[in-house]
Design a protein around this motif. Structure first.
Motif, PDB file in Angstrom:
ATOM      1  N   PRO A 208      41.207  17.438  41.517  1.00 33.49           N
ATOM      2  CA  PRO A 208      40.268  18.363  42.176  1.00 33.49           C
ATOM      3  C   PRO A 208      39.260  18.938  41.192  1.00 33.49           C
ATOM      4  O   PRO A 208      39.518  19.046  39.992  1.00 33.49           O
ATOM      5  CB  PRO A 208      41.199  19.454  42.722  1.00 33.49           C
ATOM      6  CG  PRO A 208      42.413  19.400  41.857  1.00 33.49           C
ATOM      7  CD  PRO A 208      42.578  17.960  41.485  1.00 33.49           C
ATOM      8  N   GLU A 209      38.105  19.315  41.690  1.00 35.62           N
ATOM      9  CA  GLU A 209      37.035  19.942  40.913  1.00 35.62           C
ATOM     10  C   GLU A 209      36.720  19.203  39.610  1.00 35.62           C
ATOM     11  O   GLU A 209      36.725  19.794  38.527  1.00 35.62           O
ATOM     12  CB  GLU A 209      37.392  21.397  40.600  1.00 35.62           C
ATOM     13  CG  GLU A 209      37.599  22.249  41.841  1.00 35.62           C
ATOM     14  CD  GLU A 209      37.885  23.703  41.499  1.00 35.62           C
ATOM     15  OE1 GLU A 209      37.263  24.583  42.104  1.00 35.62           O
ATOM     16  OE2 GLU A 209      38.737  23.945  40.622  1.00 35.62           O
ATOM     17  N   PRO A 210      36.433  17.902  39.694  1.00 30.80           N
ATOM     18  CA  PRO A 210      36.253  17.132  38.458  1.00 30.80           C
ATOM     19  C   PRO A 210      35.017  17.528  37.648  1.00 30.80           C
ATOM     20  O   PRO A 210      34.955  17.286  36.444  1.00 30.80           O
ATOM     21  CB  PRO A 210      36.118  15.692  38.966  1.00 30.80           C
ATOM     22  CG  PRO A 210      35.601  15.832  40.358  1.00 30.80           C
ATOM     23  CD  PRO A 210      36.230  17.083  40.896  1.00 30.80           C
ATOM     24  N   ILE A 211      34.045  18.160  38.286  1.00 30.17           N
ATOM     25  CA  ILE A 211      32.797  18.500  37.597  1.00 30.17           C
ATOM     26  C   ILE A 211      32.979  19.696  36.664  1.00 30.17           C
ATOM     27  O   ILE A 211      32.289  19.821  35.649  1.00 30.17           O
ATOM     28  CB  ILE A 211      31.678  18.787  38.620  1.00 30.17           C
ATOM     29  CG1 ILE A 211      31.502  17.590  39.558  1.00 30.17           C
ATOM     30  CG2 ILE A 211      30.365  19.103  37.910  1.00 30.17           C
ATOM     31  CD1 ILE A 211      31.160  16.299  38.842  1.00 30.17           C
ATOM     32  N   LEU A 212      33.913  20.585  36.966  1.00 27.03           N
ATOM     33  CA  LEU A 212      34.043  21.823  36.198  1.00 27.03           C
ATOM     34  C   LEU A 212      34.587  21.593  34.788  1.00 27.03           C
ATOM     35  O   LEU A 212      34.297  22.361  33.874  1.00 27.03           O
ATOM     36  CB  LEU A 212      34.949  22.804  36.948  1.00 27.03           C
ATOM     37  CG  LEU A 212      34.390  23.317  38.275  1.00 27.03           C
ATOM     38  CD1 LEU A 212      35.369  24.276  38.924  1.00 27.03           C
ATOM     39  CD2 LEU A 212      33.047  24.003  38.062  1.00 27.03           C
ATOM     40  N   LEU A 213      35.396  20.567  34.602  1.00 28.31           N
ATOM     41  CA  LEU A 213      35.902  20.211  33.276  1.00 28.31           C
ATOM     42  C   LEU A 213      36.598  21.375  32.577  1.00 28.31           C
ATOM     43  O   LEU A 213      36.458  21.595  31.377  1.00 28.31           O
ATOM     44  CB  LEU A 213      34.758  19.685  32.391  1.00 28.31           C
ATOM     45  CG  LEU A 213      34.020  18.442  32.911  1.00 28.31           C
ATOM     46  CD1 LEU A 213      32.861  18.088  31.988  1.00 28.31           C
ATOM     47  CD2 LEU A 213      34.979  17.263  33.023  1.00 28.31           C
ATOM     48  N   ARG A 214      37.369  22.135  33.335  1.00 31.58           N
ATOM     49  CA  ARG A 214      38.103  23.242  32.725  1.00 31.58           C
ATOM     50  C   ARG A 214      39.319  22.764  31.940  1.00 31.58           C
ATOM     51  O   ARG A 214      39.743  23.400  30.983  1.00 31.58           O
ATOM     52  CB  ARG A 214      38.577  24.202  33.820  1.00 31.58           C
ATOM     53  CG  ARG A 214      37.460  24.986  34.503  1.00 31.58           C
ATOM     54  CD  ARG A 214      38.055  25.936  35.536  1.00 31.58           C
ATOM     55  NE  ARG A 214      37.045  26.759  36.160  1.00 31.58           N
ATOM     56  CZ  ARG A 214      36.919  26.918  37.471  1.00 31.58           C
ATOM     57  NH1 ARG A 214      37.729  26.262  38.293  1.00 31.58           N
ATOM     58  NH2 ARG A 214      35.995  27.698  37.958  1.00 31.58           N
ATOM     59  N   LYS A 215      39.861  21.646  32.357  1.00 31.04           N
ATOM     60  CA  LYS A 215      41.127  21.193  31.792  1.00 31.04           C
ATOM     61  C   LYS A 215      41.133  19.669  31.700  1.00 31.04           C
ATOM     62  O   LYS A 215      40.695  19.000  32.635  1.00 31.04           O
ATOM     63  CB  LYS A 215      42.273  21.667  32.701  1.00 31.04           C
ATOM     64  CG  LYS A 215      43.657  21.374  32.209  1.00 31.04           C
ATOM     65  CD  LYS A 215      44.667  21.958  33.193  1.00 31.04           C
ATOM     66  CE  LYS A 215      46.090  21.664  32.768  1.00 31.04           C
ATOM     67  NZ  LYS A 215      47.065  22.218  33.733  1.00 31.04           N
ATOM     68  N   PRO A 216      41.587  19.097  30.599  1.00 33.06           N
ATOM     69  CA  PRO A 216      41.639  17.632  30.496  1.00 33.06           C
ATOM     70  C   PRO A 216      42.497  17.019  31.599  1.00 33.06           C
ATOM     71  O   PRO A 216      43.552  17.559  31.958  1.00 33.06           O
ATOM     72  CB  PRO A 216      42.272  17.394  29.118  1.00 33.06           C
ATOM     73  CG  PRO A 216      41.994  18.634  28.353  1.00 33.06           C
ATOM     74  CD  PRO A 216      42.050  19.743  29.360  1.00 33.06           C
ATOM     75  N   ALA A 217      42.040  15.911  32.146  1.00 38.70           N
ATOM     76  CA  ALA A 217      42.777  15.214  33.199  1.00 38.70           C
ATOM     77  C   ALA A 217      42.406  13.733  33.147  1.00 38.70           C
ATOM     78  O   ALA A 217      41.438  13.347  32.488  1.00 38.70           O
ATOM     79  CB  ALA A 217      42.430  15.792  34.576  1.00 38.70           C
ATOM     80  N   PHE A 218      43.182  12.909  33.829  1.00 42.09           N
ATOM     81  CA  PHE A 218      42.883  11.484  33.839  1.00 42.09           C
ATOM     82  C   PHE A 218      41.486  11.243  34.395  1.00 42.09           C
ATOM     83  O   PHE A 218      41.042  11.894  35.337  1.00 42.09           O
ATOM     84  CB  PHE A 218      43.905  10.722  34.687  1.00 42.09           C
ATOM     85  CG  PHE A 218      43.580   9.256  34.790  1.00 42.09           C
ATOM     86  CD1 PHE A 218      43.847   8.399  33.739  1.00 42.09           C
ATOM     87  CD2 PHE A 218      42.977   8.735  35.932  1.00 42.09           C
ATOM     88  CE1 PHE A 218      43.519   7.056  33.809  1.00 42.09           C
ATOM     89  CE2 PHE A 218      42.653   7.387  36.010  1.00 42.09           C
ATOM     90  CZ  PHE A 218      42.932   6.550  34.952  1.00 42.09           C
ATOM     91  N   ASP A 219      40.815  10.277  33.790  1.00 44.40           N
ATOM     92  CA  ASP A 219      39.478   9.885  34.245  1.00 44.40           C
ATOM     93  C   ASP A 219      39.363   8.379  34.088  1.00 44.40           C
ATOM     94  O   ASP A 219      39.761   7.827  33.057  1.00 44.40           O
ATOM     95  CB  ASP A 219      38.405  10.591  33.420  1.00 44.40           C
ATOM     96  CG  ASP A 219      37.016  10.427  34.014  1.00 44.40           C
ATOM     97  OD1 ASP A 219      36.487   9.293  33.951  1.00 44.40           O
ATOM     98  OD2 ASP A 219      36.471  11.407  34.530  1.00 44.40           O
ATOM     99  N   LEU A 220      38.809   7.713  35.082  1.00 38.91           N
ATOM    100  CA  LEU A 220      38.655   6.259  35.004  1.00 38.91           C
ATOM    101  C   LEU A 220      37.822   5.844  33.796  1.00 38.91           C
ATOM    102  O   LEU A 220      37.982   4.746  33.260  1.00 38.91           O
ATOM    103  CB  LEU A 220      38.020   5.732  36.291  1.00 38.91           C
ATOM    104  CG  LEU A 220      38.895   5.785  37.553  1.00 38.91           C
ATOM    105  CD1 LEU A 220      38.056   5.460  38.793  1.00 38.91           C
ATOM    106  CD2 LEU A 220      40.073   4.846  37.455  1.00 38.91           C
ATOM    107  N   GLY A 221      36.944   6.717  33.349  1.00 36.07           N
ATOM    108  CA  GLY A 221      36.113   6.411  32.193  1.00 36.07           C
ATOM    109  C   GLY A 221      36.903   6.209  30.907  1.00 36.07           C
ATOM    110  O   GLY A 221      36.392   5.621  29.947  1.00 36.07           O
TER     111      GLY A 221
END
Length: 312
Positions: free
Chosen positions: A143-156
């Motif tokens: 959720p909320e991938p744009i905010l970047l508050r916390k590291p999380a999995f990303d396809l990139g």
């Protein structure tokens, strides 16, 4: 001095096999640091991005490099965490690369890559083993991938060309060896011998004994077992589940699960259905996602990725 060999992973690309069956072979010229992966982690994986290199830990390994070199060998730093951690999107990949360059500017880098859909499938199951609780859908899209508050999995994270370009810029293209896991699996001895040659030269490569990497290391777990494990992980508090009730170290939990896992072998027939569902979801998420990156990757490495099943 002989340049150290720095093996950065990626996760799920036969790292354990190399660590247990190749890099332990001192007769080839490999020398692992005395404090092993713990020492590597302490030196290069830091709590804060602004932390300086821990002088004592790095100095120990630099001294061990001198000792290994005096014996005609090479120090091997092998830890897949050096490529970042997938569930946190590899947020510290670049920082780790710069730390390695600072400590060992003459290092030779080796990394194994793997076709992205297969990699994500395998790594998602690994995060469950590590204590994760997320469904595949939640894992792939936080959720909320744009905010970047916390590291999380990303396809990139699996756009390999970016990290390879980073290491080539730091250490030079001639000092970065990239092996496709698919190639390594298909002809292990040829690529293992080439790795020894890259690290230590042709004389050491001539001493490599075919078949020494044939022993399987990690057997895939029944998918029904992993499904149950994911639910039970909800009870355990760890870095992948901060809301769990029981603060039990994951190594203890893993030990207990290993004891009961043979019971779940009877559920292997359900693997095919579960696997198809997981892989279909991953294929949809990755559709067209990596083609451009893989084309850049081919240019950087000369690997024929299309022939290996990568999307180009």
């Amino acid at each position: 001095m002989t340049a150290p060999l720095i093996h950065i992973g990626f996760h799920k690309t036969a790292s354990t096999l190399l660590q247990r069956n190749l890099f332990l072979q001192e007769e080839l010229g490999f020398h692992l640091p005395t404090k092993g992966r713990v020492g590597i982690h302490r030196a290069f994986i830091t709590r804060f991005g602004l932390d300086p290199l821990p002088t004592d830990a790095v100095s120990e390994m630099q001294a061990e490099q001198k000792t290994a070199s005096s014996k005609g060998g090479a120090l091997v730093l092998s830890h897949e965490r050096l490529s970042g951690y997938p569930a946190s999107g590899g947020f510290d990949q670049g920082l780790i690369a710069e730390r390695l360059k600072e400590a060992f500017p003459d290092g030779k880098i080796v990394m194994l890559i793997r076709e992205q859909r297969q990699m994500i499938y395998s790594m998602y199951l690994q995060t469950i083993t590590d204590g994760g609780t997320l469904s595949l859908a939640r894992f792939l899209k936080r959720p909320e991938p744009i905010l970047l508050r916390k590291p999380a999995f990303d396809l990139g994270y699996y756009e390999y060309d970016r990290v390879i370009a980073k290491y080539q810029s730091l250490f030079g293209p001639e000092n970065v060896c990239v092996i496709a896991f698919e190639q390594f699996k298909r002809d292990t001895d040829t690529h293992a011998r080439a790795l020894v040659d890259f690290a230590l030269g042709p004389e050491a490569a001539s001493r490599y004994v075919d078949g020494c990497l044939d022993a399987p290391v990690n057997k895939a777990r029944p998918l029904a077992f992993q499904a149950l494990r994911r639910q039970l992980n909800r009870l355990i508090r760890n870095q992948l589940n901060e809301n769990g009730l029981l603060p039990i170290p994951n190594e203890y939990i893993e030990y207990g699960f290993r004891k009961i896992m043979p019971v779940f072998e009877v559920l292997r027939p359900f693997d095919r259905v579960i696997k198809q569902r997981l892989k279909a979801h991953i294929a949809k998420a990755c559709d067209g996602r990596y083609a451009e990156s893989n084309r850049r990757l081919q240019d950087l490495t000369g690997l024929d990725l299309a022939a290996l099943g990568y999307d180009t």
